[in-house]
Each structure stands twice: as structure tokens, then as C-alpha cells.
Design a protein around this motif. Structure first.
Motif, short mmCIF file in Angstrom:
data_model
loop_
_atom_site.label_atom_id
_atom_site.label_comp_id
_atom_site.label_asym_id
_atom_site.label_seq_id
_atom_site.Cartn_x
_atom_site.Cartn_y
_atom_site.Cartn_z
N THR A 263 0.85 -1.19 0.00
CA THR A 263 0.00 0.00 0.00
C THR A 263 0.88 1.23 0.00
O THR A 263 1.67 1.44 0.92
CB THR A 263 -0.92 0.01 1.24
OG1 THR A 263 -1.81 -1.09 1.15
CG2 THR A 263 -1.72 1.31 1.31
N ALA A 264 0.75 2.04 -1.05
CA ALA A 264 1.48 3.32 -1.08
C ALA A 264 0.86 4.25 -0.07
O ALA A 264 -0.34 4.19 0.18
CB ALA A 264 1.40 3.92 -2.48
N ASP A 265 1.67 5.11 0.52
CA ASP A 265 1.10 5.93 1.61
C ASP A 265 1.79 7.28 1.71
O ASP A 265 3.01 7.37 1.61
CB ASP A 265 1.27 5.19 2.94
CG ASP A 265 0.11 5.48 3.88
OD1 ASP A 265 -0.36 6.64 3.90
OD2 ASP A 265 -0.31 4.55 4.57
N GLY A 266 1.02 8.32 1.98
CA GLY A 266 1.56 9.63 2.31
C GLY A 266 1.92 9.72 3.78
O GLY A 266 2.74 10.55 4.18
N LEU A 267 1.32 8.86 4.59
CA LEU A 267 1.72 8.79 6.00
C LEU A 267 3.16 8.31 6.07
O LEU A 267 3.59 7.48 5.26
CB LEU A 267 0.84 7.79 6.76
CG LEU A 267 -0.55 8.25 7.18
CD1 LEU A 267 -1.38 7.06 7.63
CD2 LEU A 267 -0.46 9.30 8.27
N THR A 268 3.89 8.79 7.03
CA THR A 268 5.24 8.27 7.24
C THR A 268 5.11 6.77 7.52
O THR A 268 4.19 6.33 8.21
CB THR A 268 5.89 9.01 8.41
OG1 THR A 268 6.03 10.39 8.02
CG2 THR A 268 7.26 8.45 8.73
N HIS A 269 6.03 5.99 6.96
CA HIS A 269 5.85 4.53 6.94
C HIS A 269 7.15 3.80 7.21
O HIS A 269 8.24 4.36 7.11
CB HIS A 269 5.30 4.10 5.59
CG HIS A 269 5.91 4.83 4.42
ND1 HIS A 269 5.24 5.83 3.76
CD2 HIS A 269 7.12 4.71 3.82
CE1 HIS A 269 6.01 6.32 2.79
NE2 HIS A 269 7.16 5.65 2.82
N THR A 270 6.98 2.54 7.52
CA THR A 270 8.13 1.65 7.66
C THR A 270 8.63 1.30 6.26
O THR A 270 8.02 1.64 5.25
CB THR A 270 7.73 0.34 8.36
OG1 THR A 270 6.80 -0.34 7.49
CG2 THR A 270 7.06 0.62 9.70
N GLN B 109 13.29 7.11 6.22
CA GLN B 109 12.62 7.49 4.98
C GLN B 109 13.03 8.89 4.52
O GLN B 109 13.21 9.12 3.32
CB GLN B 109 11.09 7.40 5.16
CG GLN B 109 10.57 5.98 5.37
CD GLN B 109 10.89 5.05 4.20
OE1 GLN B 109 10.72 5.42 3.05
NE2 GLN B 109 11.35 3.85 4.51
N LEU B 110 13.21 9.81 5.46
CA LEU B 110 13.66 11.15 5.06
C LEU B 110 15.05 11.06 4.43
O LEU B 110 15.32 11.67 3.40
CB LEU B 110 13.70 12.08 6.28
CG LEU B 110 12.36 12.55 6.83
CD1 LEU B 110 12.53 13.24 8.18
CD2 LEU B 110 11.67 13.50 5.86
N ASP B 111 15.93 10.29 5.08
CA ASP B 111 17.28 10.14 4.55
C ASP B 111 17.25 9.50 3.17
O ASP B 111 17.95 9.91 2.25
CB ASP B 111 18.14 9.25 5.49
CG ASP B 111 18.54 9.98 6.75
OD1 ASP B 111 18.94 9.30 7.72
OD2 ASP B 111 18.45 11.23 6.77
#
Lengths: 600, 278, 180
Positions: free
Chosen positions: A441-448, A463-465
Motif C-alpha cells: 500500500t502506497a502511503d503519504g503517512l510516514t511509513h516503515t 525514509q527522510l534520509d
């Protein structure tokens, strides 16, 4: 023939002397008129005829606020070398009538050697056009057109202007024939009018003639919007969502039938929020996708672009910049969306921002934008502008290179597949719906890494890095900027400012002042190391741009270490930057530099 | 003079600013402007107590051509801006002007919710079945087979039926007018402004430049053969079978409009601090 | 939906001379306003020939209006309450509809429109004369009718003097421009 020339020998000599424009300046012609006089069509035909005669050229159009019948002007520059900027002034102003043409005075500067032609029965030219000392000629244009029943006055204007420019009759007639959609009889009548205009040119003071010949193979005639559309297709775009907005609409309108031909689809959206989300959806499904808009539309799309960043879905959004802020000046050019494009998303959201430097460059830059977006699984904003988008130019056929587009996709049944797996490059394989065993599932929420929503600090940091790294580690090669010249002074610019800057640098070089050019094509991410190498040996930089707040200067200063005290030449639209003003600014700056050096 | 003479009144001309419109000669919007000023003159609201809020497009140019307060906002958001204005300043008469592109496409979401909210506004949509300002693309009310550059061969999509949506979403007054008939349009507009709650008037306004075939609209429109009804179900049946050319007030309901005008302040501001004080 | 519905029930014509003349004046003033608006629109679209023609027509209507005021001894335009259904519901017959103009129209077209409007006005007053309930009103209606008939012949003469448009008069080689 009723022609009046207010010219005595002294002023004629002065005029000829004043005409000494730099070599390669070519000839600049403005054709103006209103209410059905057909000046836009005349301009288009003149450009086409120039192409037929083996010349290069560029045409810009301007008009009043009316949708029909308004005052309008076709502004052309023709020459023997490729043209990427308007000149400082026009050599010929041919007005079919003078209705409200004075409103274009700022856009049609003249000089002492210019010729102004008006209708003998149309009243005096507005004083503003004669203030330069231009020579005024009156011809009975309406009477001549009326004497040829069934003909249009703009054909007369075409013959007149074309002949003064040195275009052969055959090239002009060919242009008319190629464009003709009405009856044979009407064509004949209009070719007669064309001929009458050609003959009438003998009563007008001569202008320097262009070196006309036969058509040269391998050239194209196109607008920046069309070029961008083609470039996008070359990059592999096969889905476009469209919402009309000035000045981007023609890019979308060009793509509509073109996509059908190559097996793609265009969908008209209900608004820009829908457009950006539609292309995200299509791209999530595996199809390279694009939309085009202008400032107000880009503003609406920001939430969607942020989603594409966070969910790592490649999209291309072309922003054909216009006068801002807010509704601004829709039909005029400006480079004032730069700050917004490089930083206008909420959160830490790195993205690609590119800018073509000429009409021709729109093909290659759009193709590159698609390639980068797909490879880096990131949104790419392409900053075109109204000047590039809506001007037409005769150009050398743009270099066409094979498409490099490749999206790293997941193979079926990959064991322990994690969509957002942290990798050294930052790029993780993207599963395309329909592929077995790798659903996510693609997500705009920050994710694992697996794509499961998470508020954990480690997941957020990873994810930011990852998203920053994938952009920063990529090797963009040499396409990030056009570099030319030598010396310790450098001018940095982008987009449609590149043309007039290049021309200004040629002029200052002719005066013995060496200035390097750094014309940026990749505006984000900036690559400090690469930039530093480009600036090796540079002691001073000047940033040139068409906006009110020196947006590029501030951006570069914030992101890089520039040599001490960068200078800035900036002003907002709606008037285009001209080589002379940039030239003057550079000379003054270089002079000041020289003084500083002496004192040091 | 006999006693039939009344005290001086505001004339329609006093609602015009004198700025010359840039609409193409022959455009239906000229009549809409004339109808609006005539309607306002009928209602005798002082121009400075009227606000005209608009979005982007040819129709949305209208505020500057009136002598009222005007707000020329961004594309599709006129209803939102107008709602804010009316709720904050209930004593103003607020008119909202839009086109079919601005109002039904990008403005579609706000349209639905404005009908539902039923704030006392008058929403005037000049419908010409095209995006005029951007040179001729299909709008939501364009016929599915109308060939244009962005959708060659036509969109193939069923056109939008705004009156149905308005009724279903809860608008309190639903009408259709035709720009070719200034007097009847002025009357409908006056009624719409008088009617409490959200009044929606769709005005068929031909585009002489991009849809010259709309000249035949004047042969196709007809007065609706029914009286306005306050029965939503009856109005729904009527509007669902409407061919798009019935002119008149089709629904005039009696739903409670959104309550406006908050009560006067009852508490000193400082009294709110009690909640925090330990 | 045409202007000038003239099937008035007999008892609902204007009752007094004052009422009649006030409405006739209103009609003239509305025509002045409409001709002026059309002139402005033409000028905005650089069609000065027709703009000038429309302003001339506005001038004629204004003159007629001033004459009515002089005859009635009015210094200001009277605001007279009109009984419901006294006059046709639609816009005054002498006023050109907005939808009938074109930015490239020529004087011949403009005069055809004006001619049609004056003919409608003439027919309108003829009906009112027929339906008048009092002698002063009937007389006034007949005078107005004669005035409009005179306008009709003036315009017809004018039409003879202007060139007829080519079949291609509406062709504009340039496409529409957009600005928003």
C-alpha cells in the motif's frame, strides 16, 4: 502611390549610422493592427516564409484584453543564426491601423534607424513611436486592399514586411499557399494582395536585407509548449491529466491527439487537485504521467506533489510560469515561481526542479525530466514560462537521443519484498499493480520500509534520509547546466533569461570583457560539489532573472557558498529581458570589479 | 405632478460602474449585467450594501462592471468567499457570479455544499457550455460530442445537470433564465434575491465566439409550463426530465436558511480566563 | 422570445396622458442607454465606424426624449408608477437586443438592426393608438407612431447610402485570444 517620407540627407545618414546594430542582430519586425486585420496570421506566415528562405526566426505575440477584435501585434526577429531572444528594439513597425497600438509601446521599442509604416488614411502614428526619431511612412494600405476585391489587408502587410526584410516573393507566396484553407479564387486574390505589398516596398526606405536563400533541411518550427509535449512523449509519458489554464493549455492541447497516436490517453480533469491526483494514480499503476499548469494551478497541486514525494511516485508537473502572484498577469511571462517550486511543499520534501533554457531545449529537458522522475521515483517540476511556451521559433532540429527511461520495478514473488526498503542509492524497487507476490500500500503517512504507517522516529529518519539520498547521490552528468566562457566573472541564470544573457555576453566579449555563463537546467537538487567545480577560478558572480524578489539569488545564497557579494540583475515581468539592459548591467558591474581589483 | 409620482429612486444605471466590459459584442453576459442592475433597482438596495463575488472566467469579470462592492477571487472558489462574507456580515446583500467552467468544474464541490448549507446568497451562473477564457475547451455542461482541441471528438461524458444537483443538495430556490430575455431574467433574479436561503439561478448565456451555434438557443427556450413549486419531489421529477431549455422558477422551497447574525456578546473576554485559573 | 408583445387587454392601456408620456420617455431613455452600451462595446473592440453610428442613434433618441420632456414641461425625468400589465412585459420595443451584434459588423448591419427596432416601435404605438381609452392618449400615441415612422424612413434612406457588406465580412484571419 501616395508615400510620404520625412527624411532629409542628414537624418538619413544619421539613421543609417544609428542602424549599426551588432553583427548577428538580424532584423526585428512588428506588425500591429486590430479588429479582424489578421496581424497574428501575417506574423505566422512571415515566420514560415523566413523558414522557407533558410533563415532562423522567433515570433512573440501580444494583444489587448479582448478575446476577438482586440488590438494585437506580432513581434518577430529574423536572422541568419538561431534566435533565442528578442532584440533591444524593432527595425520596422508596420501598423495596419493604429487602434490602441500605443498600448504596446513598451513592447515595441524603436530606434532612430527604425521605419514606421501606417495607413495614409489611418491618422498619424502615436507620438510615442516617433519619439525615437524613427522614420515615418504613410501608404494607402486600405485603399490598396480594397482595389483588390476578395483580398485581405494582412496579405498586403505580409508582402510589404517580407520584402523589406529581403524575403523573396516565392518564399512569401509559398507560405500563403501552404496555409490556405479557403477557395482557389480567394487564394488568387490574396496572392495578388501579397504582390501589391511586395511592389509597395519600393516606396519605403530600405532596411538591411537578410541573407535569404532556399530552405535548409533539418530545421523545425515549433513553440515551447509543443516542444515540451514532444519531449514528454519521448521520455515515455503515456498518461496526461489536463485542466486548462493560460499559458499552459496549448501544451495539453498538443498532447491530446499526439497521445492517441502513440497509444496514450489524456483525461480532462475537473480541476488541478484532480489533475495531480490522477497522474499520481496512473503512475502508481506503472504509466509515466504528466500534467501542465501555471502558477495558480501549481499552488493547488502542492498537496498532491507532496504525496508523490512521500509515497515515492514519479510524476512530472510542467509549470508554464506567468506574471504572479495570484491571478497575476496570465498572458505575460515571468520567472517568479522559482521559490515556490524549490521549497513550496510542507514538511521536508525534496523534489526535482528543472528549467529548459530555450524553445529547442524544451524537448530535451522534458525528456530528461521524465527520465529522472521515473528513475528516482520522485516528482519533477519543470519551470517553463509563457515566453518559451507561447513563442514560436525556427530552430535547428533539436538533438534527439534515445530514451533512457527506466523505472526500477519489483519482480514477481520477490522474497521479503519491502517497497520502501532502505538502499545505498535510496532507490527501492517499485511494485506495479498486477505483479504477483509483491503487493503493498502506497502511503503519504510516514511509513516503515514495508509501507506500514508509523510514527516511530527511526522510520521517519530512515525514509527522510532515503528520499534525500536518492536525489543527492544521483549522477546528473553534464546536463545540469550549460557552461561556457572563461574568466573570473560569471553570470548565473535559468530559463528564458538564458537567451538575452547569452546575447549580452557576446556583446561584452566583443568589448574585451570575458564573462562565463552558467545557465542552470537542474535547479533542485543543487549539487554543491559540482557547482563549486563550475565556479573554480570565479571571483564574482551576477545572478540574472526575471522576478521582483531575486528568487534565484536568494536560493543560491541559501544553499551554496558563492564568491563574495554576488550581484543581481533582476526585474519582474511583463516585459521581456533585453540584451542591452543586461549588457549595461554587466559592464557596470565589471567596471566596478575592475576598480575593486585596482584598489586591492 | 399628480400624486402618482414617487420619491427619487435608484435606477438601474446607478448600479453600473461605467467600466467598459471586454466581453465580445453579442455575448450573453451583457444582458446578464443589465438584468442584475435592473433587479437590484427593483429591490432598491443601495449599491454600497451589495457585494458581488466571483471566480475566474469571462462571467467572473462582472463585479468591476457594477457599482457594488466586488470580490474577484480565484478559480472556482467564489461560493466559499461569498459564504464567509455573508456569515460575517449578514446585513449585506451578497450575489455570487460564476460560469459553467468555474462553477461546475473546479467549483463543483463548493456548489454542492453551498446548496446544502443554505446560506442566504444568490448564485448566478452564466452557462455557455464552454470554457471561454482559455479558448474553447469543454466544460461540464458541454454536450458529449462537441469537438474541441483538448478532447478531440468530444469528451464522450454525459453533461452535468446543475439544477438537479442543486435541488438534491438542498438549494432553497432553483431557477433557469435566458440571457436573450432581459426582462424575464431581471424578474427571476429579483425573486431569487428576495427568496431566503441559497437561491440558484442558472442563466443560459450564449458564447458568440466559441459556440456561435448557440444563436439558435433563442428558438429553443420556452417559459416553463409550470408554476414554481415548493414540493421538492415534484420539482425533482420536473427537473430530471427537463431538456435544459425551460425558463422560469422551478423550485421555491421553504427550508430554514442557515441562521445568520450571532447573538450579542454576553460575556466579558476576561471571564474566559476562569477556565484556566487554578 | 421577442420584444413588443402588443396584445394588451383593452382596459389595461395607459390611463392618462402623463402616464403614457412618462413611459414613452422611459422607452427613449432605455434606447439611448442601449445604443450607448453597444457603442462602447464596439469601441472596445476597435470597430469605430459602428461605434460612431450607434452614438449617432443614441443622440437621435436622446433628442426625441428631450422633446417629450419639453412638451410635457418636465424638468426632471418623472418617476411614475406604472400599473401592472400596462405595458408589454418584455424590454421596450425600440431597444436593440445585445445578442444581435458582432464585433466585425458593418454600418449596414447596424442600420438593419436599428430599422427593425424602429419598425417595432412604430407598430407598438399603432397598437396603443388603437387601444387608447382617452382622446389625449390616442392622439399622443398617433403622434409617437408618426415620429417612429419618420425614423423608419430616415434609416431606410441611410441604408441606401452605406456600402453592402461582402459575404466574407465576418471572417477574421486571426483566432480568438485568451487572457485569463
Amino acid at each position: 502611390m501616395d508615400a510620404s517620407l520625412n527624411l532629409n540627407p542628414q537624418s538619413r545618414d544619421a539613421a543609417n549610422a544609428a542602424f549599426m546594430k551588432p553583427a548577428g542582430a538580424g532584423l526585428s519586425i512588428a506588425i500591429a493592427g486590430s479588429g479582424g486585420s489578421g496581424v497574428m496570421t501575417a506574423g505566422t506566415l512571415l515566420l514560415d516564409a523566413a523558414a522557407q528562405a533558410g533563415l532562423y526566426g522567433m515570433m512573440v505575440r501580444t494583444s489587448g484584453p479582448q478575446i476577438r477584435g482586440g488590438e494585437a501585434a506580432a513581434l518577430l526577429r529574423l536572422g541568419a543564426a538561431q534566435i533565442e531572444s528578442l532584440d533591444d528594439s524593432f527595425d520596422l513597425l508596420l501598423a495596419i491601423d493604429w487602434q490602441n497600438v500605443h498600448r504596446f509601446a513598451d513592447e515595441i521599442p524603436l530606434h532612430a534607424g527604425s521605419v514606421v509604416i501606417g495607413d495614409a488614411d489611418g491618422g498619424e502614428p502615436p507620438p510615442v513611436f516617433l519619439a525615437s526619431g524613427a522614420r515615418s511612412v504613410a501608404l494607402p494600405l486600405k485603399k490598396m486592399a480594397k482595389a483588390l476585391p476578395g483580398s485581405w489587408i494582412n496579405m498586403l502587410a505580409l508582402g510589404l514586411a517580407g520584402t523589406l526584410a529581403g524575403l523573396p516573393e516565392e518564399a512569401l507566396a509559398q507560405a500563403v499557399r501552404r496555409s490556405w484553407k479557403r477557395t482557389e479564387a480567394a487564394l488568387e486574390a490574396n496572392l495578388k494582395a501579397l504582390h501589391a505589398g511586395i511592389v509597395a516596398a519600393a516606396d519605403v526606405p530600405a532596411l538591411p536585407k537578410l541573407p535569404a536563400g532556399g530552405p535548409k533541411p533539418g530545421r523545425w518550427l515549433m513553440s515551447g509548449n509543443e516542444a515540451a509535449g514532444y519531449g514528454a512523449l519521448r521520455g515515455g509519458v503515456r498518461f496526461v491529466a489536463a485542466y486548462p489554464i493560460t499559458p499552459a493549455t496549448e501544451l495539453l492541447e498538443w498532447m491530446a491527439p499526439a497521445l492517441t497516436k502513440v497509444g496514450g490517453t489524456l483525461l480532462q480533469a475537473e480541476d488541478e487537485l484532480a489533475s495531480v491526483n490522477m497522474i499520481i494514480g496512473a503512475s502508481y499503476g506503472g504509466v509515466p504521467s504528466l500534467t501542465a499548469t501555471a502558477g495558480p494551478g501549481l499552488a493547488l497541486m502542492t498537496e498532491g506533489i507532496g504525496l508523490a514525494v512521500a509515497a515515492e511516485v514519479p510524476i512530472v508537473v510542467v509549470d508554464v510560469m506567468r506574471g504572479g502572484p495570484s491571478t497575476g498577469i496570465p498572458a505575460k511571462s515571468e520567472q517568479s515561481d522559482l521559490s515556490f517550486a524549490v521549497s513550496g511543499l510542507h514538511g521536508d520534501a525534496p523534489r526535482l526542479v528543472l528549467a529548459p533554457g530555450s524553445i529547442s531545449d524544451c524537448v530535451s529537458t522534458l525528456q530528461w525530466a521524465v527520465e529522472l522522475a521515473e528513475e528516482l521515483q520522485s516528482p519533477a517540476i519543470v519551470l517553463s514560462d509563457q515566453f518559451l511556451g507561447q513563442s514560436q521559433a525556427i530552430v535547428e532540429k533539436p538533438p534527439i537521443r534515445p530514451s533512457n527511461t527506466r523505472r526500477l520495478t519489483a519482480e514477481a514473488d520477490t522474497p521479503d519484498y519491502k517497497r520502501y526498503r532502505d538502499t545505498p542509492s535510496g532507490i527501492s524497487p517499485m511494485a506495479i499493480p498486477g505483479t504477483r507476490g509483491v503487493v503493498y500500500t502506497a502511503d503519504g503517512l510516514t511509513h516503515t520500509e514495508a509501507g506500514i504507517p508509523s510514527s516511530q522516529s527511526r522510520d521517519h529518519a530512515v525514509q527522510l534520509d532515503k528520499r534525500e539520498r536518492k536525489l543527492m547521490r544521483h549522477d546528473y552528468g553534464s546536463r545540469w547546466a550549460d557552461l561556457q566562457g572563461k574568466g573570473s566573472l560569471a553570470v548565473i541564470t535559468f530559463g528564458s533569461s538564458t537567451g538575452p544573457v547569452r546575447e549580452a555576453l557576446q556583446r561584452v566579449a566583443a568589448q574585451g570583457v570575458d564573462v562565463r555563463l552558467i545557465a542552470l537546467r537542474l535547479l533542485a537538487p543543487l549539487q554543491p560539489g559540482v557547482f563549486e567545480r563550475a565556479l573554480a577560478g570565479v571571483e564574482r558572480v551576477m545572478v540574472v532573472e526575471q522576478n521582483h524578489q531575486a528568487q534565484l539569488l536568494r536560493y543560491l545564497r541559501g544553499m551554496l557558498d558563492l564568491p563574495a557579494r554576488p550581484a543581481s540583475f533582476h526585474r519582474p515581468g511583463p516585459l521581456p529581458l533585453r540584451p542591452a539592459e543586461i549588457c549595461a548591467a554587466i559592464l557596470e558591474w565589471a567596471g566596478a570589479n575592475a576598480k575593486t581589483k585596482e584598489l586591492a | 405632478m399628480n400624486d402618482m409620482v414617487l420619491p427619487p429612486v435608484l435606477t438601474a444605471a446607478q448600479y453600473k460602474s461605467g467600466y467598459k466590459p471586454i466581453w465580445c459584442p453579442g455575448c450573453g453576459d451583457y444582458t446578464v449585467l443589465a438584468s442584475i442592475t435592473k433587479a437590484l433597482a427593483t429591490l432598491q438596495r443601495p449599491p454600497h450594501e451589495v457585494a458581488v463575488v466571483s471566480g475566474i472566467g469571462c462571467s467572473s469579470r462582472i463585479p468591476a462592471y457594477t457599482n457594488c462592492y466586488g470580490f474577484h477571487g480565484v478559480h472556482g472558489r467564489s461560493l466559499a468567499a461569498a459564504t464567509g462574507l455573508k456569515v460575517a456580515r449578514p446585513e449585506l446583500t451578497v450575489l455570487v457570479a460564476s460560469g459553467d467552467g468555474d462553477g461546475y468544474s473546479i467549483g463543483g464541490n463548493h456548489f454542492m455544499h453551498a446548496c446544502r448549507r443554505n446560506v442566504d446568497l444568490t448564485y448566478i451562473v452564466m452557462d455557455n457550455h464552454v470554457y471561454g477564457m482559455t479558448k474553447g475547451q469543454a466544460s461540464p455542461t458541454t454536450e458529449p460530442d462537441w469537438d474541441n482541441k483538448l478532447s478531440p471528438g468530444g469528451t464522450g461524458i454525459r453533461s452535468f445537470h446543475p439544477l438537479v444537483i442543486a435541488l438534491a443538495a438542498g438549494a432553497n430556490f432553483v431557477a433557469r433564465a435566458f440571457a436573450g430575455d432581459q426582462h424575464s431574467t431581471a424578474e427571476i433574479l429579483a425573486q431569487a434575491v428576495r427568496h431566503p436561503g441559497f437561491s440558484f439561478v442558472e442563466i443560459l448565456s450564449p458564447c458568440v465566439t466559441f459556440r456561435p451555434e448557440q444563436r439558435d438557443w433563442k428558438e429553443r427556450v420556452r417559459p416553463a409550463a409550470v408554476d414554481a413549486t415548493d414540493d421538492a419531489a415534484r420539482a425533482a421529477r420536473r427537473i430530471m426530465t427537463d431538456d435544459g431549455f425551460n425558463i422560469g422558477v422551478l423550485y421555491a422551497g421553504d427550508r430554514e436558511p442557515y441562521p445568520l447574525g450571532g447573538a450579542a456578546a454576553r460575556t466579558e473576554l476576561a471571564a474566559l480566563e476562569e477556565e484556566f485559573a487554578l | 422570445m421577442n420584444a413588443a408583445k402588443t396584445n394588451l387587454p383593452l382596459e389595461q392601456g395607459p390611463q392618462t396622458l402623463e402616464e403614457f408620456m412618462a413611459q414613452a420617455l422611459a422607452m427613449e431613455n432605455e434606447a439611448v442607454e442601449r445604443y450607448t452600451e453597444l457603442a462602447d462595446a464596439m469601441e472596445q473592440h476597435n470597430n469605430h465606424e459602428v461605434a460612431t453610428l450607434f452614438r449617432t442613434m443614441a443622440g437621435h433618441e436622446a433628442k426625441h426624449g428631450r422633446r417629450i420632456m419639453a412638451e410635457m414641461g418636465w424638468r426632471e425625468v418623472p418617476q411614475i408608477k406604472v400599473h401592472a400589465k400596462t405595458w408589454p412585459a418584455e424590454i421596450a420595443p425600440e431597444t436593440l437586443p445585445f445578442g444581435e451584434v458582432h464585433y466585425l459588423m458593418q454600418p449596414w448591419h447596424a442600420l438593419q438592426l436599428a430599422l427593425s427596432a424602429e419598425r417595432q416601435a412604430e407598430a407598438f404605438f399603432a397598437t396603443l393608438a388603437r387601444l387608447a381609452v382617452s382622446e389625449p392618449v390616442r392622439k399622443a400615441a398617433q403622434e409617437m407612431r408618426a415620429e417612429e415612422a419618420h425614423h423608419v424612413s430616415l434609416i431606410q434612406a441611410w441604408i441606401e447610402k452605406v456600402p453592402k457588406p461582402d459575404p466574407d465580412w465576418a471572417v477574421d484571419p486571426d483566432p480568438p485570444r485568451y487572457t485569463d
